[in-house]
Design an enzyme around this catalytic site. Structure first.
Site, mmCIF file in Angstrom:
data_model
loop_
_atom_site.group_PDB
_atom_site.id
_atom_site.type_symbol
_atom_site.label_atom_id
_atom_site.label_comp_id
_atom_site.label_asym_id
_atom_site.label_seq_id
_atom_site.Cartn_x
_atom_site.Cartn_y
_atom_site.Cartn_z
ATOM 1 N N LYS A 56 64.779 -39.549 -5.736
ATOM 2 C CA LYS A 56 63.382 -39.478 -5.304
ATOM 3 C C LYS A 56 63.126 -38.107 -4.673
ATOM 4 O O LYS A 56 62.919 -37.133 -5.370
ATOM 5 C CB LYS A 56 63.065 -40.644 -4.371
ATOM 6 C CG LYS A 56 63.099 -41.994 -5.106
ATOM 7 C CD LYS A 56 62.767 -43.144 -4.203
ATOM 8 C CE LYS A 56 62.602 -44.446 -4.992
ATOM 9 N NZ LYS A 56 63.782 -44.867 -5.755
ATOM 10 N N SER A 61 58.738 -50.262 -0.222
ATOM 11 C CA SER A 61 58.146 -49.368 -1.211
ATOM 12 C C SER A 61 56.816 -49.839 -1.755
ATOM 13 O O SER A 61 56.018 -49.021 -2.228
ATOM 14 C CB SER A 61 59.128 -49.171 -2.368
ATOM 15 O OG SER A 61 59.404 -50.414 -3.020
ATOM 16 N N HIS A 114 62.884 -44.540 0.285
ATOM 17 C CA HIS A 114 61.516 -44.030 0.402
ATOM 18 C C HIS A 114 61.275 -43.380 1.762
ATOM 19 O O HIS A 114 60.160 -43.410 2.280
ATOM 20 C CB HIS A 114 60.507 -45.147 0.142
ATOM 21 C CG HIS A 114 60.475 -45.586 -1.285
ATOM 22 N ND1 HIS A 114 59.723 -44.943 -2.246
ATOM 23 C CD2 HIS A 114 61.133 -46.581 -1.928
ATOM 24 C CE1 HIS A 114 59.902 -45.532 -3.413
ATOM 25 N NE2 HIS A 114 60.748 -46.531 -3.249
#
Length: 427
Positions: free
Chosen positions: A273, A214, A242
């Site tokens: 996310k 990340s 991610h």
């Protein structure tokens, strides 16, 4: 002797015993004062080092355009994990409202007591389908998923082989297990092979890596990792926080992008996310593993169930991605537009082909000052410095969203150029 007098004489020693002594009280205050001094010194060290992390206050919903307390007008947000722009998507929000009305605000229970609703099982089924794995288990966060996996799967006769730059939650999760620990150099296949050779006497071996790291936006060499794992009889685990939702042709993640979905055995990821951005994490993998996690994984057994509104939002986000890959594919072109324009302007951008675009600056104070100046120009970004990243590698981490327009990206680049010239980063 009157009874009242006798009681007074008898109770006097008791009152003396129960009354806190002056010495004990003084020692307690001294301990607190000493602790306060230590804490304040540590805080001052952070401030003087230029690594203080303040919290800006957002006064609107999450999105590419936000309102920030103390700033005037529309602010462009370029540092959220909202990769697909689903945090405020109308259908996602409506699904959360419907779940709130039908199922309530929360369960007030862990899953195995009275905290499992049909919507929890439905989301787990859809996530397993999305990742093309046998089963899924939900957690309050991916941090919890990482904390709950390794202790259950691996014992003292086993070994875990971990990339040295894995996320803090992976490191903490590995610390909780009793397996032998081997750490290999970042994305270094030769060093990984060395560790695999050294751990050959172990019963089970698990290679552990972030799919995407990340802080730098670089992707693990999963094909090479899987080749080595198969050669030496090890399993492969990836953290896809991610990557889930937007990496790969259908947004399944780095394992899809690199063609190894059938060779990665366990995947942990997040709902916080790209998949709606609220909260929650999960593990997908072989059904016997998921069944065992339900029996023994401590974060699962001792944490409240995900609230129904969160489940409703996440379920709708997954349904959107199962129905179409259009949103997932839209991020790539916008990412390259930003990377190319910033590189042309003279900035150093770490990573490649990922919407995490770290603008490398080196100095922690510089990163903080530039981020503050960017906000004055209407662009919200944050400086990252030690201990989040290694000393001397401070940066502003830009994150591109499918919800950003080309005009948004160009405006952000222009602000970077203006701020970079002010601080002597670019000419």
């Amino acid at each position: 002797m009157p009874i009242r007098t006798a009681v007074r004489y008898i109770s006097a020693p008791i009152r003396y015993i129960l009354r806190p002594s002056t010495t004990t009280s003084t020692r307690g205050y001294a301990a607190i004062a000493e602790a306060r001094t230590v804490l304040e010194h540590e805080l001052e060290t952070i401030r003087t080092g230029g690594t203080w992390k303040g919290e800006r206050i957002i006064t609107s919903k999450q999105g590419p355009h936000i309102n920030v307390d103390g700033s005037h007008g529309d602010i462009l947000n370029f540092c959220a994990n909202n990769y697909l722009g689903l945090s405020s998507h109308p259908q996602v929000v409506e699904a959360g409202i419907e779940a709130l009305k039908k199922y309530g605000a929360g369960l007030s229970s862990v899953r195995f007591i009275c905290g499992t609703q049909d919507i929890h099982k439905d989301l787990e089924q859809k996530l397993a389908q999305f990742h093309e794995r046998e089963d899924c288990i939900l957690y309050a966060s991916c941090f919890d998923a990482n904390a709950g996996l390794f202790e259950v799967l691996l014992g003292p006769d086993d070994a875990v082989l971990s990339d040295e730059l894995n996320h803090a939650s992976i490191i903490d999760g590995i610390r909780l297990c009793r397996a032998k620990r081997f750490r290999y150099k970042h994305m270094d296949l030769n060093d990984l092979e060395t560790q695999l050779k050294e751990s050959q006497s172990s019963r089970l071996r698990l290679v552990v890596t972030d799919g995407v790291f990340s802080m730098d936006g670089d992707m693990a060499p999963l094909k090479g990792i899987c080749d080595l794992a198969e050669q030496y009889g090890a399993m492969v685990f990836i953290d896809e926080c991610h990557a889930t939702g937007f990496m790969g042709p259908r947004g399944r993640g780095t394992d899809e992008l690199l063609g190894v979905m059938d060779r990665v055995h366990i995947v942990n990821s997040t709902l916080g996310k790209a998949l709606g951005g609220a909260a929650g994490g999960y593990t997908v993998g072989p059904k016997p593993l998921i069944d065992l996690l339900r029996q023994r994984s401590r974060p699962y057994l001792f944490s409240n169930s995900l609230p129904p509104p969160v489940v409703g939002c996440a379920t709708r986000a997954v349904e959107l991605l199962l129905a179409s890959n259009e949103i997932a594919q839209s991020v790539g072109d916008k990412t390259m537009r930003f990377r190319n324009k910033m590189t042309e302007a003279g900035f150093t951008i770490s990573g490649s082909d990922h919407p995490i675009c770290p603008v490398m600056l080196g100095d922690a104070r510089l990163a903080s000052l530039m981020a503050d100046d960017m906000l004055k120009l209407g662009v919200y970004v944050i400086g990252f410095s030690y201990p989040v990243v290694p000393k001397g590698k401070a940066r502003i981490r830009v994150q591109i969203s499918a919800a950003h327009t080309d005009q948004d990206i160009d405006r952000a680049v222009d602000a970077f150029i203006q701020t970079g010239r002010k601080h002597g980063v670019v000419s």
